[in-house]
Design a protein around this motif. Structure first.
Motif, PDB file in Angstrom:
ATOM      1  N   TRP A  66       0.848  -1.040  -0.447  1.00  0.00           N
ATOM      2  CA  TRP A  66      -0.051   0.061  -0.089  1.00  0.00           C
ATOM      3  C   TRP A  66       0.609   1.559   0.054  1.00  0.00           C
ATOM      4  O   TRP A  66       0.869   2.184  -0.834  1.00  0.00           O
ATOM      5  CB  TRP A  66      -0.678  -0.322   1.414  1.00  0.00           C
ATOM      6  N   ASN A  67       2.007   1.412   0.441  1.00  0.00           N
ATOM      7  CA  ASN A  67       2.637   2.492   0.975  1.00  0.00           C
ATOM      8  C   ASN A  67       3.770   3.085  -0.077  1.00  0.00           C
ATOM      9  O   ASN A  67       4.229   3.710  -0.802  1.00  0.00           O
ATOM     10  CB  ASN A  67       3.384   1.880   1.998  1.00  0.00           C
ATOM     11  N   GLN A  68       3.518   2.178  -0.950  1.00  0.00           N
ATOM     12  CA  GLN A  68       4.640   2.121  -2.458  1.00  0.00           C
ATOM     13  C   GLN A  68       3.894   1.736  -3.053  1.00  0.00           C
ATOM     14  O   GLN A  68       4.518   2.140  -4.535  1.00  0.00           O
ATOM     15  CB  GLN A  68       5.503   0.424  -2.813  1.00  0.00           C
ATOM     16  N   SER A  69       2.052   1.874  -3.256  1.00  0.00           N
ATOM     17  CA  SER A  69       1.020   2.347  -4.240  1.00  0.00           C
ATOM     18  C   SER A  69       1.297   3.423  -5.194  1.00  0.00           C
ATOM     19  O   SER A  69       1.145   4.227  -3.680  1.00  0.00           O
ATOM     20  CB  SER A  69       0.522   1.322  -4.379  1.00  0.00           C
ATOM     21  N   ASP A  70       1.122   4.134  -5.335  1.00  0.00           N
ATOM     22  CA  ASP A  70       0.706   5.139  -6.418  1.00  0.00           C
ATOM     23  C   ASP A  70      -1.589   5.164  -6.308  1.00  0.00           C
ATOM     24  O   ASP A  70      -1.714   4.340  -5.921  1.00  0.00           O
ATOM     25  CB  ASP A  70       1.105   5.717  -7.882  1.00  0.00           C
ATOM     26  N   GLU A  71      -1.747   6.101  -6.404  1.00  0.00           N
ATOM     27  CA  GLU A  71      -3.502   6.481  -6.236  1.00  0.00           C
ATOM     28  C   GLU A  71      -4.220   5.251  -6.961  1.00  0.00           C
ATOM     29  O   GLU A  71      -4.914   5.019  -6.983  1.00  0.00           O
ATOM     30  CB  GLU A  71      -3.807   7.679  -6.207  1.00  0.00           C
ATOM     31  N   GLN A  72      -3.588   5.106  -7.885  1.00  0.00           N
ATOM     32  CA  GLN A  72      -4.464   4.324  -9.205  1.00  0.00           C
ATOM     33  C   GLN A  72      -4.211   3.061  -9.258  1.00  0.00           C
ATOM     34  O   GLN A  72      -5.156   2.456  -8.999  1.00  0.00           O
ATOM     35  CB  GLN A  72      -3.840   4.462 -10.618  1.00  0.00           C
ATOM     36  N   ASP A  73      -2.914   2.773  -8.142  1.00  0.00           N
ATOM     37  CA  ASP A  73      -2.503   1.558  -7.768  1.00  0.00           C
ATOM     38  C   ASP A  73      -3.400   1.020  -6.555  1.00  0.00           C
ATOM     39  O   ASP A  73      -4.211  -0.453  -6.053  1.00  0.00           O
ATOM     40  CB  ASP A  73      -1.267   0.896  -7.593  1.00  0.00           C
ATOM     41  N   LYS A  74      -3.777   2.064  -6.274  1.00  0.00           N
ATOM     42  CA  LYS A  74      -4.561   1.507  -4.320  1.00  0.00           C
ATOM     43  C   LYS A  74      -6.061   1.561  -5.104  1.00  0.00           C
ATOM     44  O   LYS A  74      -6.766   0.641  -4.366  1.00  0.00           O
ATOM     45  CB  LYS A  74      -4.577   2.823  -3.438  1.00  0.00           C
ATOM     46  N   GLN A  75      -6.939   2.000  -5.609  1.00  0.00           N
ATOM     47  CA  GLN A  75      -7.974   2.367  -6.220  1.00  0.00           C
ATOM     48  C   GLN A  75      -7.918   0.803  -6.731  1.00  0.00           C
ATOM     49  O   GLN A  75      -9.049   0.426  -6.469  1.00  0.00           O
ATOM     50  CB  GLN A  75      -8.285   3.632  -6.877  1.00  0.00           C
ATOM     51  N   GLU A  76      -7.353  -0.012  -7.629  1.00  0.00           N
ATOM     52  CA  GLU A  76      -7.584  -1.239  -8.162  1.00  0.00           C
ATOM     53  C   GLU A  76      -7.270  -2.248  -7.491  1.00  0.00           C
ATOM     54  O   GLU A  76      -8.876  -2.874  -6.822  1.00  0.00           O
ATOM     55  CB  GLU A  76      -5.792  -1.605  -9.074  1.00  0.00           C
ATOM     56  N   MET A  77      -6.759  -1.589  -6.003  1.00  0.00           N
ATOM     57  CA  MET A  77      -6.758  -2.784  -4.576  1.00  0.00           C
ATOM     58  C   MET A  77      -7.608  -3.032  -4.196  1.00  0.00           C
ATOM     59  O   MET A  77      -8.381  -3.523  -3.934  1.00  0.00           O
ATOM     60  CB  MET A  77      -5.803  -2.439  -4.213  1.00  0.00           C
ATOM     61  N   LEU A  78      -8.829  -1.318  -4.154  1.00  0.00           N
ATOM     62  CA  LEU A  78      -9.669  -1.540  -3.573  1.00  0.00           C
ATOM     63  C   LEU A  78     -10.895  -2.119  -3.997  1.00  0.00           C
ATOM     64  O   LEU A  78     -11.664  -2.459  -3.455  1.00  0.00           O
ATOM     65  CB  LEU A  78     -10.257  -0.068  -3.126  1.00  0.00           C
ATOM     66  N   GLU A  79     -10.758  -2.050  -5.249  1.00  0.00           N
ATOM     67  CA  GLU A  79     -12.034  -2.788  -6.169  1.00  0.00           C
ATOM     68  C   GLU A  79     -11.957  -4.201  -6.035  1.00  0.00           C
ATOM     69  O   GLU A  79     -12.955  -5.094  -5.889  1.00  0.00           O
ATOM     70  CB  GLU A  79     -11.759  -2.291  -7.696  1.00  0.00           C
ATOM     71  N   ALA A  80     -10.865  -4.278  -6.143  1.00  0.00           N
ATOM     72  CA  ALA A  80     -10.193  -6.114  -5.693  1.00  0.00           C
ATOM     73  C   ALA A  80     -10.859  -6.821  -5.002  1.00  0.00           C
ATOM     74  O   ALA A  80     -11.372  -6.828  -4.487  1.00  0.00           O
ATOM     75  CB  ALA A  80      -9.052  -6.206  -6.024  1.00  0.00           C
ATOM     76  N   LEU A  81     -10.443  -5.455  -4.027  1.00  0.00           N
ATOM     77  CA  LEU A  81     -10.790  -6.221  -2.640  1.00  0.00           C
ATOM     78  C   LEU A  81     -12.645  -6.033  -1.909  1.00  0.00           C
ATOM     79  O   LEU A  81     -12.495  -7.023  -1.404  1.00  0.00           O
ATOM     80  CB  LEU A  81     -10.224  -5.385  -0.968  1.00  0.00           C
ATOM     81  N   GLU A  82     -12.923  -5.347  -2.560  1.00  0.00           N
ATOM     82  CA  GLU A  82     -14.414  -5.101  -2.579  1.00  0.00           C
ATOM     83  C   GLU A  82     -15.397  -6.205  -3.051  1.00  0.00           C
ATOM     84  O   GLU A  82     -15.730  -7.239  -3.055  1.00  0.00           O
ATOM     85  CB  GLU A  82     -14.944  -3.749  -3.288  1.00  0.00           C
ATOM     86  N   GLN A  83     -14.479  -6.538  -4.674  1.00  0.00           N
ATOM     87  CA  GLN A  83     -14.996  -7.632  -4.667  1.00  0.00           C
ATOM     88  C   GLN A  83     -14.655  -9.289  -3.884  1.00  0.00           C
ATOM     89  O   GLN A  83     -15.467  -9.579  -4.357  1.00  0.00           O
ATOM     90  CB  GLN A  83     -14.879  -8.083  -6.309  1.00  0.00           C
ATOM     91  N   GLY A  84     -13.605  -9.009  -4.162  1.00  0.00           N
ATOM     92  CA  GLY A  84     -13.548 -10.214  -2.780  1.00  0.00           C
ATOM     93  C   GLY A  84     -14.055 -10.530  -1.572  1.00  0.00           C
ATOM     94  O   GLY A  84     -14.684 -11.296  -1.507  1.00  0.00           O
TER      95      GLY A  84
END
Length: 72
Positions: A48-66
């Motif tokens: 998370w700390n190494q990710s930019d905002e777009q990567d964070k958004q993608e992770m949040l979307e994947a997390l929401e789906q999971g």
């Protein structure tokens, strides 16, 4: 006894290469042991700390789906 779990976890993986890190993640998930959750949390914090905002958004979307799939 004062144990800094985050520091201990980081010390244990500090010399790991990508394949070793992947093996650690896969092993922790496949074993499903509760004791592995703090380590996964530390790894996620690093990602998370190494990710930019777009990567964070993608992770949040994947997390929401999971979360939705796990709740079904």
């Amino acid at each position: 006894m004062n144990l800094n779990l985050r520091k201990a976890i980081l010390s244990n993986i500090s010399d790991n290469d990508q394949s070793q890190l992947e093996a650690t993640i896969v092993d922790a998930i496949q074993n499903g042991e509760e004791k592995m959750l703090p380590g996964l949390g530390v790894l996620f914090e690093l990602i998370w700390n190494q990710s930019d905002e777009q990567d964070k958004q993608e992770m949040l979307e994947a997390l929401e789906q999971g979360v939705k799939q796990a709740g079904s």
